[in-house]
Design a protein around this motif. Structure first.
Motif, PDB file in Angstrom:
ATOM      1  N   UNK A 114     186.659 119.754  82.905  1.00 55.31           N
ATOM      2  CA  UNK A 114     186.372 118.409  82.397  1.00 55.31           C
ATOM      3  C   UNK A 114     185.609 117.572  83.425  1.00 55.31           C
ATOM      4  N   UNK A 115     184.931 116.528  82.926  1.00 55.81           N
ATOM      5  CA  UNK A 115     184.170 115.629  83.778  1.00 55.81           C
ATOM      6  C   UNK A 115     185.104 114.745  84.599  1.00 55.81           C
ATOM      7  N   UNK A 116     184.541 114.061  85.573  1.00 58.05           N
ATOM      8  CA  UNK A 116     185.323 113.204  86.464  1.00 58.05           C
ATOM      9  C   UNK A 116     185.989 112.074  85.679  1.00 58.05           C
ATOM     10  N   UNK A 117     187.025 111.496  86.278  1.00 55.80           N
ATOM     11  CA  UNK A 117     187.774 110.421  85.623  1.00 55.80           C
ATOM     12  C   UNK A 117     186.859 109.241  85.294  1.00 55.80           C
ATOM     13  N   UNK A 118     185.963 108.887  86.217  1.00 56.45           N
ATOM     14  CA  UNK A 118     185.069 107.749  85.967  1.00 56.45           C
ATOM     15  C   UNK A 118     184.158 108.009  84.772  1.00 56.45           C
ATOM     16  N   UNK A 119     183.700 109.252  84.629  1.00 55.45           N
ATOM     17  CA  UNK A 119     182.846 109.580  83.495  1.00 55.45           C
ATOM     18  C   UNK A 119     183.656 109.681  82.200  1.00 55.45           C
ATOM     19  N   UNK A 120     184.897 110.132  82.307  1.00 56.92           N
ATOM     20  CA  UNK A 120     185.753 110.121  81.122  1.00 56.92           C
ATOM     21  C   UNK A 120     185.931 108.696  80.605  1.00 56.92           C
ATOM     22  N   UNK A 121     186.035 107.751  81.511  1.00 60.24           N
ATOM     23  CA  UNK A 121     186.170 106.350  81.109  1.00 60.24           C
ATOM     24  C   UNK A 121     184.914 105.864  80.405  1.00 60.24           C
ATOM     25  N   UNK A 122     183.752 106.294  80.863  1.00 58.57           N
ATOM     26  CA  UNK A 122     182.504 105.918  80.200  1.00 58.57           C
ATOM     27  C   UNK A 122     182.422 106.518  78.801  1.00 58.57           C
ATOM     28  N   UNK A 123     182.859 107.764  78.678  1.00 61.52           N
ATOM     29  CA  UNK A 123     182.864 108.394  77.356  1.00 61.52           C
ATOM     30  C   UNK A 123     183.804 107.665  76.416  1.00 61.52           C
ATOM     31  N   UNK A 124     184.966 107.259  76.933  1.00 64.72           N
ATOM     32  CA  UNK A 124     185.917 106.521  76.094  1.00 64.72           C
ATOM     33  C   UNK A 124     185.311 105.196  75.629  1.00 64.72           C
ATOM     34  N   UNK A 125     184.605 104.490  76.496  1.00 67.90           N
ATOM     35  CA  UNK A 125     183.936 103.259  76.102  1.00 67.90           C
ATOM     36  C   UNK A 125     182.914 103.516  74.995  1.00 67.90           C
ATOM     37  N   UNK A 126     182.175 104.612  75.122  1.00 63.25           N
ATOM     38  CA  UNK A 126     181.192 104.962  74.098  1.00 63.25           C
ATOM     39  C   UNK A 126     181.881 105.272  72.772  1.00 63.25           C
ATOM     40  N   UNK A 127     182.955 106.035  72.815  1.00 60.32           N
ATOM     41  CA  UNK A 127     183.683 106.361  71.587  1.00 60.32           C
ATOM     42  C   UNK A 127     184.219 105.101  70.908  1.00 60.32           C
ATOM     43  N   UNK A 128     184.764 104.187  71.695  1.00 60.86           N
ATOM     44  CA  UNK A 128     185.280 102.935  71.139  1.00 60.86           C
ATOM     45  C   UNK A 128     184.151 102.122  70.501  1.00 60.86           C
ATOM     46  N   UNK A 129     182.991 102.111  71.155  1.00 61.49           N
ATOM     47  CA  UNK A 129     181.867 101.356  70.623  1.00 61.49           C
ATOM     48  C   UNK A 129     181.353 101.957  69.319  1.00 61.49           C
ATOM     49  N   UNK A 130     181.280 103.289  69.261  1.00 65.33           N
ATOM     50  CA  UNK A 130     180.786 103.947  68.055  1.00 65.33           C
ATOM     51  C   UNK A 130     181.696 103.717  66.851  1.00 65.33           C
ATOM     52  N   UNK A 131     182.954 103.394  67.118  1.00 69.30           N
ATOM     53  CA  UNK A 131     183.896 103.150  66.024  1.00 69.30           C
ATOM     54  C   UNK A 131     183.614 101.843  65.301  1.00 69.30           C
ATOM     55  N   UNK A 132     182.922 100.914  65.971  1.00 75.75           N
ATOM     56  CA  UNK A 132     182.750  99.581  65.376  1.00 75.75           C
ATOM     57  C   UNK A 132     181.300  99.095  65.375  1.00 75.75           C
TER      58      UNK A 132
END
Length: 258
Positions: A114-132
């Motif tokens: 898996x990618x680094x924790x900081x990049x996982x956080x960026x992916x989570x932000x992207x996923x949250x944004x795509x939801x709305x």
């Protein structure tokens, strides 16, 4: 291939998360000059490659790996496979399904798990944004969050290009593809031991700095694979756009031996 240049081989190039085939444009001319026919592709649901808008199951890693095997079959010759970042993990999955179509595998800025924790956080932000938000709204939000000196470089994997070109490429991505592959990056298991049993040559290439997978982690992966290791000085997560001439030379030098 231009007249007067003999063909040494064919390479299939897979882009990373949020990337596209255009990320490899800086490499084609130099690799052609070295005698290699290069084919860069958009993955399913990336930019100009179609895919479902909402069906995330269509973007399961095994499905994407089967696409790579189909692309290799269409080229009708053994190919040198290159995967950048997410593309490296998809390339690995394809090789593990069937290594016969491939002369070698190069993992560029693509780590063992898996990618680094900081990049996982960026992916989570992207996923949250795509939801709305729409894709266009997400693009504008990404640009607003980037420091001015980084705004032209786009997002996680895109290299240098003008802003309108990057926006067009971004809008071509299917949201379901981004959601599914982003999740894969955050949970990918370490499959290096399994890959090391495959009887093809390996090459691990990265920049001298990478915040998606630490360079020391890529060093260790190369040792575990008994792989050729190349570090491109002055490059970060996208050596193909940061230092294209040096990256193309490293690819061709590796392929010449295999």
């Amino acid at each position: 291939m231009p007249a007067g240049i003999s063909t040494k081989g064919t390479a299939l190039l897979l882009p990373g998360f949020t990337g596209s085939k255009e990320d490899f444009n800086p490499l084609h001319q130099a690799l052609t000059a070295r005698g290699y026919h290069t084919v860069a592709v958009d993955g399913r649901g990336q930019y100009e490659s179609d895919g479902p808008e909402t069906d995330e199951y269509a973007y399961a890693q095994d499905e994407l790996a089967r696409d790579v095997l189909a692309q290799a079959a269409a080229l009708d010759t053994p190919v040198h496979l290159v995967g950048h970042s997410l593309g490296g993990q998809i390339a690995r999955a394809a090789v593990l399904q069937d290594h016969a179509p491939f002369r070698s595998l190069t993992l560029m800025a693509s780590g063992p798990a898996q990618i680094s924790v900081s990049q996982q956080q960026r992916v989570k932000l992207l996923q949250d944004a795509l939801a709305v938000m729409t894709m266009a709204e997400v693009w504008e939000a990404i640009q607003a969050m980037e420091p001015p000196e980084e705004a032209e470089a786009g997002d996680l994997d895109e290299g240098l290009a003008d802003s309108e070109d990057l926006r067009r490429r971004w809008l071509g991505n299917k949201p379901a593809q981004l959601l599914a592959t982003g999740r894969q990056l955050c949970v990918e298991p370490d499959r290096v031991a399994e890959l090391a049993t495959v009887p093809i040559p390996f090459h691990v290439l990265s920049g001298s700095r990478d915040d998606t997978w630490p360079v020391t982690l890529l060093d260790d992966m190369a040792l575990r694979l008994r792989a050729r290791r190349t570090v491109i000085q002055g490059a970060e997560h996208s050596p193909n756009t940061d230092r294209p001439q040096e990256t193309a030379q490293a690819f061709a030098d590796f392929w010449d031996r295999n």
